[in-house]
Design a protein around this motif. Structure first.
Motif: not given
Length: 231
Positions: A185-194, A196-206
């Protein structure tokens, strides 16, 4: 409609974001994997906690050392380039002014204006002008080894503290399940936040972060269950 000059440029966040995400991600994944591997070997709760703390300390120190060595190498290269440029300015100031003017011409300035700008900047601070426009260095981008090492160690420790907290507060019988759930869960939130802030696709990041992290934890748990013995 013209965009406001106050618009947030995503690329401005990439440098610090990448370092912070990598450190915290490594802290969570490596410590959680270590905890799961030891827990799967039927070790005692105390042994799991000791292994987790040792992993946090060793990982943070390793991250700090690696980051320091890497950034110090970059700093050494920057200092060498500046020393070389300082010598060239001393030995051939006219040629260096011409070189600076040609840089501005290549960026689109008329030759006369480019020479005027080069002369003005050289009179003000020749090394600073060449450092920025010829070497691509600035105060904001200069390598800072100690700062980088401390930031890397801190981000790793913050990430590693999460699975350790699970070990402290969760009963031994539920440790594996809670560690996996909290970590992913923490890793998913971290990947999504990264993302979002970096302007990339949130779903792919998670998906990217959670998938590979889950593989790492599963491998560690599998090895612990296969080869571990009760401590």
């Amino acid at each position: 409609m013209p965009r406001s000059h106050t618009e947030l440029h995503k690329l401005d966040n990439v440098g610090w974001l990448r370092a912070a995400v990598l450190g915290a991600n490594d802290g969570i994944v490596s410590t959680a994997s270590l905890i799961l591997g030891v827990a799967a070997s039927q070790a005692t709760h105390q042994a799991i906690l000791v292994a987790g703390v040792a992993g946090l300390v060793a990982g943070a120190m390793s991250m700090a050392t690696g980051e320091y060595v890497s950034v110090q190498s970059q700093a050494d290269a920057e200092h060498a380039a500046l020393d070389k440029e300082r010598g060239e300015l001393h030995d051939n100031p006219a040629g260096e002014r011409l070189e600076l003017a040609n840089i501005y011409i290549a960026r689109g300035l008329p030759a006369a204006l480019a020479q005027q700008v080069a002369d003005s900047l050289t009179a003000h601070d020749a090394l600073a002008a060449h450092s920025k426009d010829e070497l691509g260095l600035s105060e904001a981008t200069l390598a800072r080894p100690l700062q980088a090492a401390l930031a890397s160690a801190l981000s790793f420790a913050v990430g590693a503290a999460l699975p350790l907290l699970v070990v402290v507060v969760v009963p031994h019988q539920q440790l594996i399940g809670f560690t996996v759930a909290a970590s992913l869960l923490s890793l998913a939130l971290l990947g999504g936040l990264a993302a979002r802030v970096g302007g990339a696709n949130v779903g792919k990041g998670v998906l990217r972060v959670t998938f590979w992290s889950a593989m790492s934890m599963a491998a560690a748990a599998g090895i612990g269950a296969l080869f571990g013995t009760a401590v």
